[in-house]
Design an enzyme around this catalytic site. Structure first.
Site, PDB file in Angstrom:
ATOM      1  N   HIS A  41      36.771 -38.826 -16.786  1.00 15.50           N
ATOM      2  CA  HIS A  41      36.964 -39.352 -15.422  1.00 15.50           C
ATOM      3  C   HIS A  41      37.622 -40.723 -15.533  1.00 15.50           C
ATOM      4  O   HIS A  41      37.245 -41.543 -16.374  1.00 15.50           O
ATOM      5  CB  HIS A  41      35.608 -39.445 -14.725  1.00 15.50           C
ATOM      6  N   CYS A  82      32.141 -37.893  -8.397  1.00 15.60           N
ATOM      7  CA  CYS A  82      33.247 -37.893  -9.370  1.00 15.60           C
ATOM      8  C   CYS A  82      33.071 -36.840 -10.458  1.00 15.60           C
ATOM      9  O   CYS A  82      34.014 -36.515 -11.172  1.00 15.60           O
ATOM     10  CB  CYS A  82      33.396 -39.275  -9.998  1.00 15.60           C
ATOM     11  N   ASN A 131      41.118 -44.708  -9.568  1.00 12.73           N
ATOM     12  CA  ASN A 131      39.987 -43.774  -9.557  1.00 12.73           C
ATOM     13  C   ASN A 131      40.119 -42.867  -8.325  1.00 12.73           C
ATOM     14  O   ASN A 131      39.969 -43.325  -7.200  1.00 12.73           O
ATOM     15  CB  ASN A 131      38.680 -44.577  -9.516  1.00 12.73           C
TER      16      ASN A 131
HETATM   17  N1  ACO Z   1      39.600 -59.811  -8.486  1.00  7.71           N
HETATM   18  C1  ACO Z   1      39.195 -60.969  -9.015  1.00  7.71           C
HETATM   19  N2  ACO Z   1      37.930 -61.227  -9.343  1.00  7.71           N
HETATM   20  C2  ACO Z   1      37.024 -60.257  -9.122  1.00  7.71           C
HETATM   21  C3  ACO Z   1      37.372 -59.011  -8.572  1.00  7.71           C
HETATM   22  C4  ACO Z   1      38.731 -58.808  -8.249  1.00  7.71           C
HETATM   23  N3  ACO Z   1      39.191 -57.645  -7.728  1.00  7.71           N
HETATM   24  N4  ACO Z   1      36.267 -58.252  -8.497  1.00  7.71           N
HETATM   25  C5  ACO Z   1      35.248 -58.969  -8.972  1.00  7.71           C
HETATM   26  N5  ACO Z   1      35.701 -60.196  -9.342  1.00  7.71           N
HETATM   27  C6  ACO Z   1      34.952 -61.308  -9.916  1.00  7.71           C
HETATM   28  C7  ACO Z   1      33.478 -61.265  -9.567  1.00  7.71           C
HETATM   29  O1  ACO Z   1      33.249 -61.844  -8.311  1.00  7.71           O
HETATM   30  C8  ACO Z   1      32.892 -62.066 -10.694  1.00  7.71           C
HETATM   31  O2  ACO Z   1      33.067 -63.422 -10.426  1.00  7.71           O
HETATM   32  P1  ACO Z   1      31.907 -64.482 -10.824  1.00  7.71           P
HETATM   33  O3  ACO Z   1      31.811 -64.397 -12.327  1.00  7.71           O
HETATM   34  O4  ACO Z   1      32.462 -65.761 -10.309  1.00  7.71           O
HETATM   35  O5  ACO Z   1      30.679 -63.996 -10.136  1.00  7.71           O
HETATM   36  C9  ACO Z   1      33.778 -61.726 -11.890  1.00  7.71           C
HETATM   37  O6  ACO Z   1      35.002 -61.212 -11.323  1.00  7.71           O
HETATM   38  C10 ACO Z   1      33.184 -60.724 -12.825  1.00  7.71           C
HETATM   39  O7  ACO Z   1      32.646 -59.666 -12.030  1.00  7.71           O
HETATM   40  P2  ACO Z   1      32.033 -58.379 -12.677  1.00  7.71           P
HETATM   41  O8  ACO Z   1      31.556 -57.484 -11.579  1.00  7.71           O
HETATM   42  O9  ACO Z   1      31.081 -58.753 -13.755  1.00  7.71           O
HETATM   43  O10 ACO Z   1      33.341 -57.765 -13.355  1.00  7.71           O
HETATM   44  P3  ACO Z   1      33.436 -56.557 -14.324  1.00  7.71           P
HETATM   45  O11 ACO Z   1      34.107 -56.969 -15.564  1.00  7.71           O
HETATM   46  O12 ACO Z   1      32.124 -55.812 -14.422  1.00  7.71           O
HETATM   47  O13 ACO Z   1      34.456 -55.612 -13.552  1.00  7.71           O
HETATM   48  C11 ACO Z   1      34.394 -53.622 -12.219  1.00  7.71           C
HETATM   49  C12 ACO Z   1      34.120 -55.115 -12.255  1.00  7.71           C
HETATM   50  C13 ACO Z   1      35.879 -53.399 -12.464  1.00  7.71           C
HETATM   51  C14 ACO Z   1      34.024 -53.104 -10.836  1.00  7.71           C
HETATM   52  C15 ACO Z   1      33.548 -52.907 -13.317  1.00  7.71           C
HETATM   53  O14 ACO Z   1      32.211 -53.339 -13.231  1.00  7.71           O
HETATM   54  C16 ACO Z   1      33.580 -51.420 -13.185  1.00  7.71           C
HETATM   55  O15 ACO Z   1      34.596 -50.789 -13.425  1.00  7.71           O
HETATM   56  N6  ACO Z   1      32.425 -50.794 -12.863  1.00  7.71           N
HETATM   57  C17 ACO Z   1      32.385 -49.349 -12.719  1.00  7.71           C
HETATM   58  C18 ACO Z   1      32.899 -48.977 -11.362  1.00  7.71           C
HETATM   59  C19 ACO Z   1      32.985 -47.485 -11.213  1.00  7.71           C
HETATM   60  O16 ACO Z   1      33.220 -46.757 -12.148  1.00  7.71           O
HETATM   61  N7  ACO Z   1      32.774 -46.986 -10.024  1.00  7.71           N
HETATM   62  C20 ACO Z   1      32.797 -45.565  -9.869  1.00  7.71           C
HETATM   63  C21 ACO Z   1      32.597 -45.333  -8.507  1.00  7.71           C
HETATM   64  S1  ACO Z   1      32.705 -43.608  -8.261  1.00  7.71           S
HETATM   65  C22 ACO Z   1      32.737 -43.471  -6.608  1.00  7.71           C
HETATM   66  O17 ACO Z   1      32.526 -44.365  -5.928  1.00  7.71           O
HETATM   67  C23 ACO Z   1      33.078 -42.168  -5.949  1.00  7.71           C
END
Ligand code: ACO
Length: 326
Positions: free
Chosen positions: A249, A111, A279
Protein backbone atom coordinates in the site's frame (compact mmCIF):
# COMPACT_ATOMS: atom_id res chain seq x y z
CA UNK A 1 -6.25 -23.25 -6.04
CA UNK A 2 -4.99 -19.88 -7.21
CA UNK A 3 -6.25 -17.12 -9.45
CA UNK A 4 -5.63 -16.06 -13.04
CA UNK A 5 -5.45 -12.32 -13.66
CA UNK A 6 -6.98 -12.02 -17.11
CA UNK A 7 -6.56 -8.27 -17.41
CA UNK A 8 -6.20 -5.06 -15.43
CA UNK A 9 -7.15 -1.44 -15.98
CA UNK A 10 -7.09 2.00 -14.39
CA UNK A 11 -8.66 5.40 -14.36
CA UNK A 12 -6.84 8.44 -13.08
CA UNK A 13 -8.43 11.89 -13.05
CA UNK A 14 -6.67 14.46 -15.27
CA UNK A 15 -6.18 17.06 -12.53
CA UNK A 16 -2.66 16.94 -11.07
CA UNK A 17 -2.21 18.44 -7.58
CA UNK A 18 1.50 19.15 -7.14
CA UNK A 19 3.25 19.75 -3.82
CA UNK A 20 3.62 23.35 -4.94
CA UNK A 21 -0.16 23.76 -5.09
CA UNK A 22 -0.45 22.72 -1.41
CA UNK A 23 2.04 25.49 -0.57
CA UNK A 24 -0.58 28.01 -1.78
CA UNK A 25 -3.15 27.12 0.93
CA UNK A 26 -1.19 25.31 3.68
CA UNK A 27 1.88 26.06 5.78
CA UNK A 28 3.94 23.37 4.06
CA UNK A 29 6.69 22.96 1.47
CA UNK A 30 7.60 20.71 -1.43
CA UNK A 31 10.81 19.83 0.43
CA UNK A 32 8.93 18.72 3.61
CA UNK A 33 6.44 16.63 1.66
CA UNK A 34 9.07 14.90 -0.50
CA UNK A 35 11.38 14.18 2.44
CA UNK A 36 8.66 12.94 4.82
CA UNK A 37 6.44 11.06 2.37
CA UNK A 38 8.11 10.63 -1.05
CA UNK A 39 5.06 12.21 -2.70
CA UNK A 40 5.36 14.79 -5.49
CA UNK A 41 1.88 14.89 -6.96
CA UNK A 42 -1.54 13.23 -6.82
CA UNK A 43 -4.63 13.18 -9.02
CA UNK A 44 -7.84 14.83 -7.89
CA UNK A 45 -11.30 13.93 -9.23
CA UNK A 46 -12.90 17.34 -9.69
CA UNK A 47 -16.21 16.11 -11.01
CA UNK A 48 -16.07 12.37 -11.77
CA UNK A 49 -18.02 10.30 -9.22
CA UNK A 50 -16.21 7.48 -7.46
CA UNK A 51 -18.36 4.76 -9.07
CA UNK A 52 -17.77 6.29 -12.52
CA UNK A 53 -13.99 6.15 -12.02
CA UNK A 54 -14.48 2.51 -11.08
CA UNK A 55 -16.54 1.83 -14.20
CA UNK A 56 -13.90 3.44 -16.42
CA UNK A 57 -11.11 1.38 -14.83
CA UNK A 58 -13.28 -1.74 -15.16
CA UNK A 59 -13.87 -1.10 -18.88
CA UNK A 60 -10.12 -1.02 -19.45
CA UNK A 61 -9.62 -4.22 -17.44
CA UNK A 62 -12.38 -6.01 -19.39
CA UNK A 63 -10.84 -4.94 -22.67
CA UNK A 64 -7.40 -6.19 -21.59
CA UNK A 65 -9.00 -9.47 -20.47
CA UNK A 66 -11.07 -9.92 -23.62
CA UNK A 67 -14.16 -10.38 -21.43
CA UNK A 68 -17.56 -8.78 -22.02
CA UNK A 69 -19.70 -7.33 -19.19
CA UNK A 70 -22.29 -10.09 -19.54
CA UNK A 71 -19.61 -12.69 -18.74
CA UNK A 72 -19.02 -11.26 -15.24
CA UNK A 73 -20.53 -13.31 -12.40
CA UNK A 74 -19.47 -11.22 -9.42
CA UNK A 75 -18.39 -7.59 -8.97
CA UNK A 76 -16.47 -6.73 -5.81
CA UNK A 77 -15.79 -3.04 -5.24
CA UNK A 78 -13.51 -1.68 -2.56
CA UNK A 79 -13.96 1.93 -1.49
CA UNK A 80 -14.03 4.12 1.61
CA UNK A 81 -15.38 7.06 -0.35
CA UNK A 82 -18.59 5.78 -1.96
CA UNK A 83 -20.84 8.43 -3.50
CA UNK A 84 -23.93 7.06 -1.76
CA UNK A 85 -24.75 5.30 1.50
CA UNK A 86 -26.72 3.12 -0.87
CA UNK A 87 -26.80 1.71 -3.49
CA UNK A 88 -23.32 0.26 -3.26
CA UNK A 89 -20.59 1.47 -5.61
CA UNK A 90 -20.41 -2.11 -6.93
CA UNK A 91 -24.09 -2.01 -8.01
CA UNK A 92 -23.61 1.40 -9.65
CA UNK A 93 -20.60 0.05 -11.55
CA UNK A 94 -22.63 -3.00 -12.55
CA UNK A 95 -25.33 -0.70 -13.95
CA UNK A 96 -22.78 1.44 -15.78
CA UNK A 97 -21.21 -1.60 -17.40
CA UNK A 98 -24.49 -3.35 -18.13
CA UNK A 99 -23.22 -6.48 -16.39
CA UNK A 100 -26.72 -7.90 -16.07
CA UNK A 101 -25.76 -11.44 -15.05
CA UNK A 102 -23.58 -10.41 -12.11
CA UNK A 103 -24.27 -9.85 -8.44
CA UNK A 104 -22.35 -7.03 -6.84
CA UNK A 105 -21.22 -5.81 -3.45
CA UNK A 106 -18.79 -3.45 -1.75
CA UNK A 107 -15.98 -4.60 0.51
CA UNK A 108 -15.15 -2.21 3.34
CA UNK A 109 -11.65 -2.73 4.72
CA UNK A 110 -10.23 0.76 4.11
CA UNK A 111 -6.76 0.76 2.50
CA UNK A 112 -6.51 -3.03 2.90
CA UNK A 113 -9.68 -3.41 0.82
CA UNK A 114 -8.11 -4.82 -2.33
CA UNK A 115 -6.20 -7.46 -0.33
CA UNK A 116 -9.39 -8.52 1.49
CA UNK A 117 -11.30 -8.54 -1.82
CA UNK A 118 -8.69 -10.71 -3.56
CA UNK A 119 -9.08 -13.22 -0.76
CA UNK A 120 -12.89 -13.13 -1.14
CA UNK A 121 -12.69 -13.43 -4.93
CA UNK A 122 -10.51 -16.48 -4.70
CA UNK A 123 -12.90 -18.12 -2.22
CA UNK A 124 -15.91 -17.50 -4.52
CA UNK A 125 -13.97 -18.86 -7.49
CA UNK A 126 -13.00 -21.93 -5.51
CA UNK A 127 -16.66 -22.87 -4.85
CA UNK A 128 -17.26 -23.06 -8.60
CA UNK A 129 -20.45 -20.95 -8.24
CA UNK A 130 -18.63 -18.09 -9.90
CA UNK A 131 -16.35 -18.25 -12.94
CA UNK A 132 -15.41 -14.62 -13.48
CA UNK A 133 -14.89 -11.89 -10.88
CA UNK A 134 -14.44 -8.20 -11.58
CA UNK A 135 -12.54 -6.55 -8.74
CA UNK A 136 -12.66 -2.75 -8.73
CA UNK A 137 -10.94 -0.43 -6.26
CA UNK A 138 -12.04 3.17 -6.59
CA UNK A 139 -11.44 6.10 -4.27
CA UNK A 140 -11.77 9.86 -4.03
CA UNK A 141 -9.98 10.55 -0.76
CA UNK A 142 -10.22 14.24 -1.69
CA UNK A 143 -13.88 14.01 -0.57
CA UNK A 144 -12.83 12.85 2.92
CA UNK A 145 -9.81 15.10 3.42
CA UNK A 146 -9.64 18.06 5.79
CA UNK A 147 -7.68 20.56 3.70
CA UNK A 148 -6.90 22.66 6.78
CA UNK A 149 -4.96 19.76 8.38
CA UNK A 150 -1.51 19.90 6.83
CA UNK A 151 -0.45 16.57 8.36
CA UNK A 152 -3.09 14.65 6.43
CA UNK A 153 -4.10 16.89 3.51
CA UNK A 154 -0.90 16.38 1.56
CA UNK A 155 -1.18 12.58 1.60
CA UNK A 156 -4.31 11.74 -0.32
CA UNK A 157 -5.15 11.35 -3.99
CA UNK A 158 -7.93 9.91 -6.14
CA UNK A 159 -8.03 7.10 -8.69
CA UNK A 160 -9.33 3.67 -9.57
CA UNK A 161 -8.00 0.34 -10.81
CA UNK A 162 -9.59 -2.98 -11.65
CA UNK A 163 -8.81 -6.61 -12.46
CA UNK A 164 -10.70 -9.46 -14.09
CA UNK A 165 -10.10 -12.74 -12.28
CA UNK A 166 -10.75 -16.40 -12.92
CA UNK A 167 -9.57 -19.46 -11.11
CA UNK A 168 -6.02 -20.65 -11.66
CA UNK A 169 -3.67 -23.40 -10.64
CA UNK A 170 -0.88 -21.45 -8.97
CA UNK A 171 -0.02 -20.74 -5.38
CA UNK A 172 -2.34 -18.50 -3.33
CA UNK A 173 -2.25 -17.75 0.38
CA UNK A 174 -3.67 -14.92 2.43
CA UNK A 175 -3.29 -13.62 5.97
CA UNK A 176 -5.82 -11.01 7.09
CA UNK A 177 -6.09 -9.18 10.40
CA UNK A 178 -7.73 -6.25 12.19
CA UNK A 179 -6.98 -4.39 15.42
CA UNK A 180 -9.97 -2.21 16.36
CA UNK A 181 -8.34 -0.88 19.54
CA UNK A 182 -6.50 1.66 17.43
CA UNK A 183 -9.61 3.14 15.77
CA UNK A 184 -9.41 6.42 17.69
CA UNK A 185 -6.26 7.26 15.68
CA UNK A 186 -7.86 7.16 12.22
CA UNK A 187 -11.48 7.65 11.29
CA UNK A 188 -13.89 9.56 9.10
CA UNK A 189 -17.45 9.95 10.41
CA UNK A 190 -20.51 10.30 8.17
CA UNK A 191 -22.68 13.38 8.70
CA UNK A 192 -25.64 13.02 11.08
CA UNK A 193 -28.72 15.13 10.60
CA UNK A 194 -30.72 16.80 13.40
CA UNK A 195 -33.67 14.59 14.47
CA UNK A 196 -37.21 15.81 15.25
CA UNK A 197 -37.58 13.19 18.03
CA UNK A 198 -37.00 13.34 21.78
CA UNK A 199 -37.40 17.11 21.83
CA UNK A 200 -35.10 17.55 18.84
CA UNK A 201 -31.67 15.95 18.79
CA UNK A 202 -29.11 18.36 17.27
CA UNK A 203 -26.93 17.36 14.33
CA UNK A 204 -23.44 16.18 15.24
CA UNK A 205 -20.89 18.95 15.24
CA UNK A 206 -17.97 16.75 14.21
CA UNK A 207 -16.61 17.34 10.71
CA UNK A 208 -17.37 14.48 8.31
CA UNK A 209 -13.71 14.42 7.32
CA UNK A 210 -10.66 12.30 8.09
CA UNK A 211 -9.10 12.55 11.53
CA UNK A 212 -5.63 11.06 11.55
CA UNK A 213 -2.94 10.73 14.19
CA UNK A 214 -0.11 10.34 11.69
CA UNK A 215 2.54 9.16 14.13
CA UNK A 216 0.35 6.37 15.53
CA UNK A 217 -0.62 5.23 12.03
CA UNK A 218 3.05 5.27 11.08
CA UNK A 219 4.09 3.12 14.06
CA UNK A 220 1.29 0.65 13.27
CA UNK A 221 2.23 0.48 9.60
CA UNK A 222 5.90 -0.29 10.10
CA UNK A 223 4.98 -3.00 12.62
CA UNK A 224 2.28 -4.77 10.61
CA UNK A 225 3.46 -4.56 6.99
CA UNK A 226 6.40 -6.95 7.51
CA UNK A 227 4.31 -9.12 9.87
CA UNK A 228 1.53 -9.54 7.30
CA UNK A 229 3.93 -10.32 4.46
CA UNK A 230 5.72 -12.90 6.62
CA UNK A 231 2.42 -14.49 7.72
CA UNK A 232 1.21 -14.87 4.12
CA UNK A 233 4.57 -16.31 2.99
CA UNK A 234 4.46 -18.78 5.86
CA UNK A 235 0.96 -19.92 4.84
CA UNK A 236 2.16 -20.21 1.25
CA UNK A 237 5.13 -22.29 2.38
CA UNK A 238 7.73 -20.01 0.83
CA UNK A 239 10.51 -17.84 2.25
CA UNK A 240 10.17 -14.06 1.97
CA UNK A 241 13.40 -14.01 -0.10
CA UNK A 242 11.69 -16.17 -2.73
CA UNK A 243 9.23 -13.39 -3.56
CA UNK A 244 9.86 -11.82 -6.97
CA UNK A 245 7.91 -8.64 -6.21
CA UNK A 246 6.16 -6.94 -3.32
CA UNK A 247 3.30 -4.52 -3.96
CA UNK A 248 2.75 -2.52 -0.76
CA UNK A 249 0.00 0.00 0.00
CA UNK A 250 1.37 3.39 -1.01
CA UNK A 251 0.98 5.42 2.20
CA UNK A 252 4.45 6.83 2.78
CA UNK A 253 7.77 6.01 1.08
CA UNK A 254 9.46 5.87 4.50
CA UNK A 255 6.95 3.23 5.67
CA UNK A 256 7.65 1.17 2.53
CA UNK A 257 11.43 1.49 2.93
CA UNK A 258 11.29 0.57 6.63
CA UNK A 259 9.14 -2.49 5.87
CA UNK A 260 11.50 -3.54 3.06
CA UNK A 261 14.44 -3.28 5.41
CA UNK A 262 12.68 -5.34 8.08
CA UNK A 263 11.95 -8.03 5.47
CA UNK A 264 15.50 -7.74 4.06
CA UNK A 265 14.07 -7.28 0.57
CA UNK A 266 15.91 -4.89 -1.81
CA UNK A 267 13.90 -1.89 -3.01
CA UNK A 268 14.23 -3.11 -6.65
CA UNK A 269 11.74 -5.84 -5.71
CA UNK A 270 9.21 -3.36 -4.33
CA UNK A 271 6.69 -1.51 -6.45
CA UNK A 272 6.55 2.22 -5.68
CA UNK A 273 4.46 4.83 -7.51
CA UNK A 274 3.64 7.03 -4.52
CA UNK A 275 5.50 9.98 -6.07
CA UNK A 276 2.85 10.20 -8.82
CA UNK A 277 -0.41 9.33 -7.05
CA UNK A 278 0.02 9.74 -3.27
CA UNK A 279 -2.17 7.57 -1.05
CA UNK A 280 -5.25 6.42 -2.97
CA UNK A 281 -6.42 4.10 -0.17
CA UNK A 282 -7.65 0.74 -1.49
CA UNK A 283 -6.88 1.72 -5.10
CA UNK A 284 -3.14 2.05 -4.43
CA UNK A 285 -2.21 -1.65 -4.55
CA UNK A 286 -4.43 -2.22 -7.61
CA UNK A 287 -2.87 0.76 -9.42
CA UNK A 288 0.56 -0.76 -8.75
CA UNK A 289 -0.62 -4.18 -9.94
CA UNK A 290 -1.89 -2.66 -13.19
CA UNK A 291 1.39 -0.76 -13.58
CA UNK A 292 3.71 -3.75 -13.10
CA UNK A 293 1.66 -5.88 -15.50
CA UNK A 294 1.56 -3.19 -18.19
CA UNK A 295 5.27 -2.45 -17.80
CA UNK A 296 6.14 -6.15 -18.01
CA UNK A 297 7.73 -6.09 -14.56
CA UNK A 298 6.16 -9.44 -13.69
CA UNK A 299 6.10 -12.65 -15.67
CA UNK A 300 3.93 -15.77 -15.36
CA UNK A 301 4.96 -17.91 -12.37
CA UNK A 302 6.46 -14.95 -10.51
CA UNK A 303 5.56 -15.03 -6.83
CA UNK A 304 4.19 -11.71 -5.71
CA UNK A 305 3.01 -10.36 -2.39
CA UNK A 306 0.35 -7.66 -2.09
CA UNK A 307 0.40 -6.15 1.38
CA UNK A 308 -1.70 -3.40 2.91
CA UNK A 309 -2.84 -1.67 6.09
CA UNK A 310 -5.49 0.89 6.86
CA UNK A 311 -8.29 2.14 9.05
CA UNK A 312 -10.04 -0.46 11.13
CA UNK A 313 -7.13 -1.01 11.78
CA UNK A 314 -7.05 -3.62 9.06
CA UNK A 315 -3.97 -5.21 7.59
CA UNK A 316 -3.08 -8.23 5.57
CA UNK A 317 -1.23 -9.76 2.68
CA UNK A 318 -1.83 -12.08 -0.22
CA UNK A 319 0.93 -14.17 -1.78
CA UNK A 320 0.15 -15.47 -5.24
CA UNK A 321 1.82 -16.97 -8.25
CA UNK A 322 1.11 -14.64 -11.14
CA UNK A 323 -0.85 -16.33 -13.91
CA UNK A 324 -2.21 -14.34 -16.82
CA UNK A 325 -4.51 -15.03 -19.74
CA UNK A 326 -3.70 -18.43 -21.25
N1 ACO B 1 4.23 20.44 6.15
C1 ACO B 1 5.11 20.92 7.03
N2 ACO B 1 5.18 20.51 8.30
C2 ACO B 1 4.32 19.56 8.69
C3 ACO B 1 3.36 19.00 7.82
C4 ACO B 1 3.34 19.49 6.49
N3 ACO B 1 2.48 19.02 5.56
N4 ACO B 1 2.67 18.07 8.49
C5 ACO B 1 3.14 18.02 9.73
N5 ACO B 1 4.14 18.94 9.87
C6 ACO B 1 4.95 19.24 11.04
C7 ACO B 1 4.25 18.87 12.34
O1 ACO B 1 3.40 19.91 12.75
C8 ACO B 1 5.43 18.70 13.25
O2 ACO B 1 5.87 19.95 13.67
P1 ACO B 1 6.41 20.16 15.19
O3 ACO B 1 7.62 19.27 15.29
O4 ACO B 1 6.70 21.62 15.22
O5 ACO B 1 5.28 19.72 16.06
C9 ACO B 1 6.52 18.11 12.35
O6 ACO B 1 6.11 18.44 11.01
C10 ACO B 1 6.70 16.64 12.49
O7 ACO B 1 5.40 16.05 12.50
P2 ACO B 1 5.19 14.50 12.52
O8 ACO B 1 3.73 14.21 12.52
O9 ACO B 1 6.04 13.89 13.58
O10 ACO B 1 5.82 14.12 11.10
P3 ACO B 1 6.11 12.70 10.53
O11 ACO B 1 7.53 12.60 10.15
O12 ACO B 1 5.51 11.62 11.40
O13 ACO B 1 5.28 12.73 9.18
C11 ACO B 1 3.21 11.87 8.33
C12 ACO B 1 3.86 12.91 9.22
C13 ACO B 1 3.70 12.08 6.90
C14 ACO B 1 1.70 12.06 8.39
C15 ACO B 1 3.60 10.44 8.83
O14 ACO B 1 3.38 10.36 10.22
C16 ACO B 1 2.81 9.37 8.15
O15 ACO B 1 2.98 9.10 6.97
N6 ACO B 1 1.95 8.65 8.91
C17 ACO B 1 1.15 7.59 8.32
C18 ACO B 1 -0.04 8.19 7.65
C19 ACO B 1 -0.84 7.14 6.92
O16 ACO B 1 -0.32 6.17 6.44
N7 ACO B 1 -2.13 7.31 6.86
C20 ACO B 1 -2.91 6.30 6.22
C21 ACO B 1 -4.23 6.76 6.25
S1 ACO B 1 -5.21 5.59 5.40
C22 ACO B 1 -6.66 6.37 5.25
O17 ACO B 1 -6.88 7.35 5.80
C23 ACO B 1 -7.74 5.82 4.36
Amino acid sequence: MGITILGTGRYLPDYVASNQEYETFLDTSDEWIVTRTGMRERRIALDTPVWKMGELAARQALEAAGVTPDEIDLILCTTVTADYRYPSAACLIQGGLGAGRAFAMDVAAACTGSVYALDLARRYLETGDVDTVLLVSTEALSQATDYTDRGAAILFGDGAAAAVLQKGEGLFASALFSEPDLNRHLYCPLPRQALPFGGGIPAREEKALTFMNGREVYKFAVRVMPAAARAACEKAGIAVEELDLIIPHQANLRIIETAAKALQIPMEKICVNIQKYGNTSSASIMLCLDEVIREGRIAPKDQICLVGFGAGFTYGAVVLEYQNKP
